[in-house]
Design a protein around this motif. Structure first.
Motif, mmCIF file in Angstrom:
data_model
loop_
_atom_site.group_PDB
_atom_site.id
_atom_site.type_symbol
_atom_site.label_atom_id
_atom_site.label_comp_id
_atom_site.label_asym_id
_atom_site.label_seq_id
_atom_site.Cartn_x
_atom_site.Cartn_y
_atom_site.Cartn_z
ATOM 1 N N MET A 1 2.504 -13.341 -22.221
ATOM 2 C CA MET A 1 1.401 -12.350 -23.497
ATOM 3 C C MET A 1 0.084 -13.384 -22.806
ATOM 4 N N LYS A 2 -0.378 -13.153 -21.503
ATOM 5 C CA LYS A 2 -1.800 -13.244 -21.200
ATOM 6 C C LYS A 2 -1.743 -11.742 -20.112
ATOM 7 N N SER A 3 -0.214 -10.912 -19.495
ATOM 8 C CA SER A 3 -0.784 -9.969 -18.934
ATOM 9 C C SER A 3 -0.240 -9.052 -19.672
ATOM 10 N N ILE A 4 0.328 -9.227 -20.875
ATOM 11 C CA ILE A 4 0.540 -7.819 -21.922
ATOM 12 C C ILE A 4 -1.862 -7.508 -22.123
ATOM 13 N N PHE A 5 -2.676 -9.005 -22.195
ATOM 14 C CA PHE A 5 -3.599 -8.866 -22.657
ATOM 15 C C PHE A 5 -4.587 -8.079 -21.386
ATOM 16 N N ASN A 6 -4.214 -8.649 -19.514
ATOM 17 C CA ASN A 6 -4.725 -8.866 -19.191
ATOM 18 C C ASN A 6 -4.681 -6.510 -18.682
ATOM 19 N N LEU A 7 -3.027 -6.392 -19.350
ATOM 20 C CA LEU A 7 -2.585 -5.239 -19.229
ATOM 21 C C LEU A 7 -3.660 -4.140 -19.637
ATOM 22 N N ALA A 8 -4.403 -4.728 -21.363
ATOM 23 C CA ALA A 8 -4.409 -3.880 -21.828
ATOM 24 C C ALA A 8 -6.505 -3.587 -21.536
ATOM 25 N N ASN A 9 -6.530 -4.545 -21.373
ATOM 26 C CA ASN A 9 -7.966 -5.118 -20.708
ATOM 27 C C ASN A 9 -8.048 -3.528 -19.300
ATOM 28 N N LYS A 10 -7.207 -4.096 -18.602
ATOM 29 C CA LYS A 10 -7.443 -2.574 -17.886
ATOM 30 C C LYS A 10 -7.316 -1.645 -18.387
ATOM 31 N N VAL A 11 -6.359 -0.992 -19.149
ATOM 32 C CA VAL A 11 -6.200 0.836 -19.590
ATOM 33 C C VAL A 11 -7.862 0.973 -20.044
ATOM 34 N N ILE A 12 -8.296 -0.628 -21.116
ATOM 35 C CA ILE A 12 -9.695 -0.171 -21.719
ATOM 36 C C ILE A 12 -10.786 0.511 -21.063
ATOM 37 N N SER A 13 -10.334 -0.595 -19.607
ATOM 38 C CA SER A 13 -12.267 -0.466 -18.837
ATOM 39 C C SER A 13 -11.627 0.987 -17.381
ATOM 40 N N LYS A 14 -10.398 1.710 -17.771
ATOM 41 C CA LYS A 14 -10.310 2.540 -17.293
ATOM 42 C C LYS A 14 -10.180 3.777 -18.288
ATOM 43 N N TYR A 15 -10.226 3.008 -19.465
ATOM 44 C CA TYR A 15 -10.952 4.493 -19.931
ATOM 45 C C TYR A 15 -12.549 4.478 -20.722
#
Length: 60
Positions: A1-15
């Motif tokens: 679950m934590k990795s999903i949030f990390n991935l989401a944060n990376k996507v948001i950061s790149k956006y």
């Protein structure tokens, strides 16, 4: 679950980075266009001045 949030944060950061780059580019384009319009207006005024001189010379 934590990795999903990390991935989401990376996507948001790149956006957010991409959005900031687009914003900077848009501001630069607006600045360049504003300068272009100023040069165009100056050129039009210069042409009008030259036409007055030309017409004065031509009709003397």
């Amino acid at each position: 679950m934590k990795s999903i949030f990390n991935l989401a944060n990376k996507v948001i950061s790149k956006y957010n980075v991409a959005d900031l780059e687009i914003q900077k580019h848009t501001e630069q384009v607006q600045k360049d266009y504003s300068e272009h319009l100023k040069r165009h207006k100056a050129n039009q005024e210069h042409i009008a001045s030259l036409n007055k001189v030309f017409n004065t010379i031509r009709y003397k």
